[in-house]
Scaffold this active site. Sequence first.
Site, PDB file in Angstrom:
ATOM      1  N   ASN A   1      -5.511  16.117 -14.900  1.00 41.11           N
ATOM      2  CA  ASN A   1      -6.568  16.017 -15.901  1.00 41.11           C
ATOM      3  C   ASN A   1      -7.915  15.782 -15.243  1.00 41.11           C
ATOM      4  O   ASN A   1      -8.132  14.744 -14.598  1.00 41.11           O
ATOM      5  CB  ASN A   1      -6.277  14.872 -16.867  1.00 41.11           C
ATOM      6  CG  ASN A   1      -7.398  14.685 -17.886  1.00 41.11           C
ATOM      7  OD1 ASN A   1      -7.536  15.474 -18.812  1.00 41.11           O
ATOM      8  ND2 ASN A   1      -8.219  13.652 -17.708  1.00 41.11           N
ATOM      9  N   GLU A   2      -8.807  16.760 -15.316  1.00 44.78           N
ATOM     10  CA  GLU A   2     -10.253  16.664 -15.051  1.00 44.78           C
ATOM     11  C   GLU A   2     -10.647  16.454 -13.592  1.00 44.78           C
ATOM     12  O   GLU A   2     -11.837  16.258 -13.305  1.00 44.78           O
ATOM     13  CB  GLU A   2     -10.892  15.568 -15.925  1.00 44.78           C
ATOM     14  CG  GLU A   2     -10.832  15.880 -17.402  1.00 44.78           C
ATOM     15  CD  GLU A   2     -11.579  14.910 -18.280  1.00 44.78           C
ATOM     16  OE1 GLU A   2     -11.895  15.282 -19.430  1.00 44.78           O
ATOM     17  OE2 GLU A   2     -11.842  13.772 -17.839  1.00 44.78           O
ATOM     18  N   ILE A   3      -9.723  16.508 -12.654  1.00 46.43           N
ATOM     19  CA  ILE A   3     -10.102  16.171 -11.280  1.00 46.43           C
ATOM     20  C   ILE A   3     -10.914  17.290 -10.633  1.00 46.43           C
ATOM     21  O   ILE A   3     -11.893  17.032  -9.925  1.00 46.43           O
ATOM     22  CB  ILE A   3      -8.866  15.825 -10.436  1.00 46.43           C
ATOM     23  CG1 ILE A   3      -8.058  14.702 -11.114  1.00 46.43           C
ATOM     24  CG2 ILE A   3      -9.280  15.393  -9.045  1.00 46.43           C
ATOM     25  CD1 ILE A   3      -6.789  14.329 -10.378  1.00 46.43           C
TER      26      ILE A   3
ATOM     27  N   SER B   1      -7.073  20.710 -15.612  1.00 43.89           N
ATOM     28  CA  SER B   1      -7.708  20.941 -16.910  1.00 43.89           C
ATOM     29  C   SER B   1      -8.923  20.023 -17.015  1.00 43.89           C
ATOM     30  O   SER B   1      -8.788  18.806 -16.884  1.00 43.89           O
ATOM     31  CB  SER B   1      -6.738  20.647 -18.047  1.00 43.89           C
ATOM     32  OG  SER B   1      -7.343  20.836 -19.305  1.00 43.89           O
TER      33      SER B   1
END
Length: 874
Positions: free
Chosen positions: A431-433, A489
Amino acid sequence: MTNRHKVLNEWRFKACDESEWNEARVPGTVHSDLLRTGVISDPFYGTNEHELQWIDKKDWEYQTSFTLTEEWKRCRHIELVFDGLDTYADIYVNGRHVLPTDNMFRAWSLEIGEFVLPGENTLRVRFRSPIAEDLPKLDKLGYPLPATNDQSELGGLGDRKVSIFARKAPYHYGWDWGPRFVTSGIWREVRLNGWSGPRLTDLFIRQDKVSPEEAKLTAVVEIESDAAWRGTLEVAADGQTWTQEVALTPGRQTLELAAELAEPKLWWCRGLGEPYRYEFTASLREGGETVSSRRVTTGLRDIRLVRRRDDAGISFLFELNGVPVFIKGANHIPNDSFSPEVTAERYRHEIASAAESNMNMLRVWGGGIYEEDVFYELCDEYGLLVWQDFMFACSMYPGDDAFLNSVAAEAEYNVKRLRNHPCIALWCGNNEIDSAWAHFDENGGWGWKKDYTTEQRTKIWADYEAIFHRILPEAVERWGGGIAYWPSSPLRELTGDEHQHATKVTGEGDVHYWGVWHAVEPFSNYNERVGRFMSEYGFQSFPELSSVLKYATEDQLELESEVMLAHQKNGRGNQLIKGYMDHYLPRPRDFKAFLYMSQVLQADAIQIAIEAHRRNKPYCMGTLYWQMNDCWPVASWASMDYYGRWKALQYVVRRSFSEVMLSIDGGVEGREAGEGKGVGPDTNTAADAGKGVVTVHLVSDRREPLHARLRLELFDFGGRSLGERTHEVALPADAAEVVYTAPAGELLNGHDPRGVVLLATVEQEAAGERVVLASRHHYFASFRDIELPEASVTVEEVRGSGGSAFTLSTDALARQVWLHAEEEGFFSDNFFDLIPGRPVTVEFRRRGGLGSEAFVSGSPGALSVSSMRDYTVQ
């Protein structure tokens, strides 16, 4: 051939530096056990979280005993299995150290035959403090790694963030909606397996080719044998049997057996068909006897992530059995800070609520846990697809060999554990990295890179690529059965340059849009910031009063009270809610009214977003709002609070995700002041209301064309009809189109835009009756500028309904009518607008309790009704 099985569930626990043992519950956590034994108070109440940070600094131990009877002597192997240990543990059998563990996200097993005796034996699990375990790793590394949501300061560690070193649920260390409870414990089942001869250890039904005409399958069978063995492998399903003769050698081996089903019943997600499932049984047989067997239930489907270049960029859509699916759903987080406390009923309540809300997907977000088996079984049953993250979120991670090897074992275990579930649609690395670090864009990301030297940056990114571009995709490719992998993502595309990072809305990849909320952009920006797949966006609200009173007293009901701030983990969250509310809605009378109004505000925001996404299909092919649920009682982005109570947003989602949806925009010029500069003071006046063009959008997810009548009727707030017009509409299958436009002034026909409401309905005739497929209220002035009349809403029980159905009517316009029930459950509709002369009938469905039905029709108990006028200063 001998097989024995024993679950170990009678345990006691204590701190390692203490002598008194207390009863423990396994599966469980040390926090839950301390609460049950009265050592600590409710961790969720008041500010108790702050007083319980000592727990993660201690070592804890659990102990049980088990008796091996004569029957166990006939087993040549005795295996000890832990389905989940959280996290750093040492296992002792009869005082002998037999196994160290270091990963919460996988099972651990070992042969213990040489360590046990006939009669009574002891098993001890000693948990080392995850804080004490990982602080030396930080010192050894020599520099901190980014971990934005690690609440280390609350935990007494200052800025020393250690969450990234542990393969443990990231949210345990805190998040911007969750508390910091760094748990330890035996969080999944413990058992003994006794066996001799060959045994089946895994069965995977690989779906090589699935279509309505045929399903070509391969049964992939993993076997462990302690000696050479000859016999028959048999696989059966749907009245058919496939066999082959096998010769096993000592040790582990994998066999494959082809199988075909003609004209199979396919598994479909919600809205497209039945989620049909088959039961497959694999058996090893010798001389007509079954030596070992294994059974799985799965659905047959072909699921693909389609990324195809087009004029607008690159598509991002899911195709199920050859049918493009517009994804409607939400992000899921763990249902509790102490996940073993989540019962099967709580899982069913969440999944059934998603299904009742017309969803077809949940995203299991990467800062929580790989969910329990029952979660995926319920998604299979209800026809909900699952976007499955690996458990990495909003942090950079180390890349030493021990860590990478642990990640590889974790990935193999979970991909293999979940691969038979037809609901699994995608594996996502994190997530979002990618967008947070933004390696290829010097000025992009969250500002992390500036804190590191060039050498450190190179090492950190290489470690990132090792996990998310090598280890995880290799695991999905090898064991995932053809399911797609997406590295992070959000992401545009894996290009290895600045075009990779999804730091803005573009024509490819998936999007997390947080301009509304974090950047304080106006709600109207939801209409502009639309990508190919909207995998995150959200807006906060408080739980309802009955939920807030679970953690606060009456005298603490103030926006900035110590308790309210403790139950608001987003630093400026309460002020953001207030700021947006001041801009869009009338002023609430008091804090209790503020709770209600915050839910109305949240629902309005997300309705705008969902409608914008659906109106833009097929350019946009998915919308997953943040978030479905909560892990404790808190002000958050959830649409359903910790206790499972539906917020206003859940009802709006139910309407906005319906198969046929009406959406209206325009004609509210005074509503979006300050666009591009946030939601500051409204510089427009009420005189600007009712200008511009009103546009009516119709969206259909039906697989066949839609022919219907659009009816537009204008009412004053007393219910008097001020004009009506109808328009025939025709919509292709699975489409979104503008079906009507008109100047706002033409629709108003001289009436005050602040005193009228437009009711739009899409209707069909069926068996001589008018059937409303979709409806929508539309206003021509800002809700802040509209003076609501006093309204008396009456509730009348529907005769013959057994006290479960009610008809509501009003003598004046009532906005956001809220029905509140004494019993737990939901209404078929709630938080709706009511026009005089247009009664609405709703049905109440209670939570089903321990039964297989999540909801059952029944009485709501004491029932109250209110509307926005009751909560606002006029």
